[in-house]
Design an enzyme around this catalytic site. Structure first.
Site, PDB file in Angstrom:
ATOM      1  CE  LYS A   1       9.755   9.074  -1.735  1.00  0.00           C
ATOM      2  NZ  LYS A   1       9.817   9.151  -3.218  1.00  0.00           N
TER       3      LYS A   1
HETATM    4  C1  PLP Z   1      10.528   8.309  -4.090  1.00  0.00           C
HETATM    5  C2  PLP Z   1      10.094   8.288  -5.500  1.00  0.00           C
HETATM    6  C3  PLP Z   1      10.468   7.258  -6.385  1.00  0.00           C
HETATM    7  C4  PLP Z   1      11.396   6.119  -5.975  1.00  0.00           C
HETATM    8  O1  PLP Z   1      10.827   5.286  -5.020  1.00  0.00           O
HETATM    9  P1  PLP Z   1      11.763   4.312  -4.137  1.00  0.00           P
HETATM   10  O2  PLP Z   1      10.854   3.671  -3.166  1.00  0.00           O
HETATM   11  O3  PLP Z   1      12.764   5.218  -3.476  1.00  0.00           O
HETATM   12  O4  PLP Z   1      12.394   3.367  -5.073  1.00  0.00           O
HETATM   13  C5  PLP Z   1       9.978   7.302  -7.672  1.00  0.00           C
HETATM   14  N1  PLP Z   1       9.186   8.302  -8.093  1.00  0.00           N
HETATM   15  C6  PLP Z   1       8.809   9.320  -7.292  1.00  0.00           C
HETATM   16  C7  PLP Z   1       7.945  10.405  -7.825  1.00  0.00           C
HETATM   17  C8  PLP Z   1       9.237   9.351  -5.965  1.00  0.00           C
HETATM   18  O5  PLP Z   1       8.871  10.354  -5.163  1.00  0.00           O
END
Ligand code: PLP
Length: 459
Positions: free
Chosen positions: A110
């Protein structure tokens, strides 16, 4: 470039307006009206650095709203804080190539989007002489990445709510040890749903919302999706240098459909992606819609990969808008049906189109733990989210897959210890974090108290 609503009844916006609004006024999500075609430029793009590539990918979407040199400065600042100078490096194993997306400040993918969004907000707010109070609720990952994205920035405050005592100790400290004066951590005496519901109540208090310039950073902001497109191009180019004639398949551990939707856009932009493996844990709403054509909400289960424990995959609406041929009224109808009945259907045509791009694979807890153990032996420690994607890649039948690694294993050490019986090694940013000074206010499970807090700290 015009940004339009997936529900078809808002006026078109510019890029900057779309970033500031977050959500369309009619309740839909904002999407660009056209997807640029990069298919004629792949050769040229393949020799660029990550940052140069980001500039090329963003340029048609930003469409002059921010001058190119300024845009590059924002990109440069955002990705300089990554611990690896490739930003998202790849690790080639026998049948799996790991795309490491966790070298940002909070050790999860993120950061790729939220570091850029923080700098973008700062630039836009400065140019328009406006201020923003970001309000959100988190069960972990998004909150810390958002806080690190805006800490110390001018004209922005962030109020991040988390359920008191219900976030993993490391994730809690990644938020509360940020001492910048524009960061307010708020521990709510309640569950994550309580915290989320306080945020919704405050956003629905329109008078309050306008008076205090409230904004959100959740995964519905278009700029986050845009930032995530870049690493699909970057990874595909590095992969092709190693395997010049192998088909490109990505495996993406999926929750909110944000990350994998960025992969879908990269494909639409002309990157020759053969297939996107949609990897889910036991929270399998997206797996089921691909199997059956019916998108149906069920209850959330807690798993080893908590950042994928979701009930509704918000970004799926953007995809549905695209496959209906941008028919906002059709999407609005489906979303109304979803709100009333807890489900909606894809037509046979929409379902078939979806199956030709995405391959759904569901991975359970046992398979996740086994995959972590198996790759430990190969010399790579996977976090549980990454392990879901890698397990799905192995089950998919494809012989070469690029698997997105979305978090550093130390961030989810409990699951790692559960799998291999020992602690992962901790990167520098986590060493000693549990003992560091922290800043957090506790509030009762009551939105009025949170509004009072925002009023008291308003800039
Ligand atoms: C948010 C997240 C995901 C999922 O991503 P999306 O965009 O919501 O599909 C997968 N792995 C981690 C570590 C995350 O923080």
């Amino acid at each position: 470039m015009q940004y339009i609503s997936t529900r078809g009844s808002s006026n078109p916006l510019t890029f900057v307006q779309a970033v500031l609004e977050g959500l369309a006024r009619d309740g839909g999500l904002l999407v660009p009206k056209e997807i640029p075609d990069f298919s004629g430029q792949l050769n040229r793009l393949s020799s660029l650095s990550y940052k140069e590539l980001a500039l090329e990918v963003f340029t048609p979407f930003v469409d002059g709203d921010i001058p190119r040199e300024v845009l590059y400065k924002l990109i440069d600042k955002s990705y300089n804080v990554f611990a690896n100078n490739e930003v998202t490096p790849l690790k080639f194993l026998d049948n799996i190539t790991i795309l490491e997306l966790f070298h940002g400040p909070t050790l999860a993918f993120k950061d790729v989007a939220l570091q850029f969004l923080g700098n973008l907000f700062e630039e836009i707010l400065k140019n328009n002489d406006i201020r923003l109070n970001i309000l959100g609720a988190t069960s972990g990952d998004t909150g810390s990445a958002a806080i690190h994205g805006v800490r110390g920035k001018e004209r922005i405050n962030i109020f991040m709510l988390h359920p008191k005592g219900k976030v993993s100790p490391i994730q809690e400290k990644q938020m509360t040890t940020v001492l910048d004066k524009n960061v307010f951590n708020v521990a709510v005496e309640g569950t994550f749903d309580d915290a989320q519901s306080i945020v919704k109540q405050i956003f629905n208090d329109l008078e309050f919302r306008d008076k205090y310039h409230l904004g959100a950073v959740n995964s519905i902001n278009w700029a986050r999706v845009m930032a995530q497109i870049v690493y699909y191009f970057y990874a595909a180019f590095r992969f092709r240098e190693k395997y010049p004639s192998t088909e490109i398949v990505f495996s993406v551990p999926t929750g909110n459909f944000g990350d994998i939707y960025a992969g879908y856009l990269a494909k639409k932009m002309g990157l020759p992606i053969k297939r996107l493996i949609l990897a889910t844990n036991e929270n399998d709403i997206l797996y089921r819609v691909l199997e059956t054509g019916e998108y149906k909400i069920s209850s959330v289960k807690s798993t080893l990969s908590p950042s994928m424990d979701i009930q509704i995959a918000s970004n799926f609406e953007r995809y549905v808008f695209d496959i209906t041929g941008q028919k906002g009224e059709v999407v609005a109808q489906k979303m109304k049906t979803l709100a009333e009945t807890g489900k909606f259907d894809l037509t046979a045509e929409e379902h078939n189109a979806t199956k030709s791009v995405f391959l759904p694979v569901r991975v359970n807890t046992k398979e996740t733990l086994e995959t972590i153990r198996k790759y430990k032996v190969k010399g790579v420690l996977l976090d549980p989210h990454t392990a879901v994607g890698v397990a799905a890649a192995e089950k998919s039948g494809f012989s070469q897959v690029i698997a997105l690694s979305t978090a550093h294993p130390a961030k989810f050490s409990e699951a790692v210890v559960n799998a291999i019986g020992e602690e992962p090694s901790y990167p520098e940013s986590l060493i000693g974090i549990l003992d560091k000074e922290c800043k957090c206010e506790t509030v009762k499970n009551n939105y009025i108290d949170v509004e009072k807090l925002i009023e008291a700290k308003f800039l």
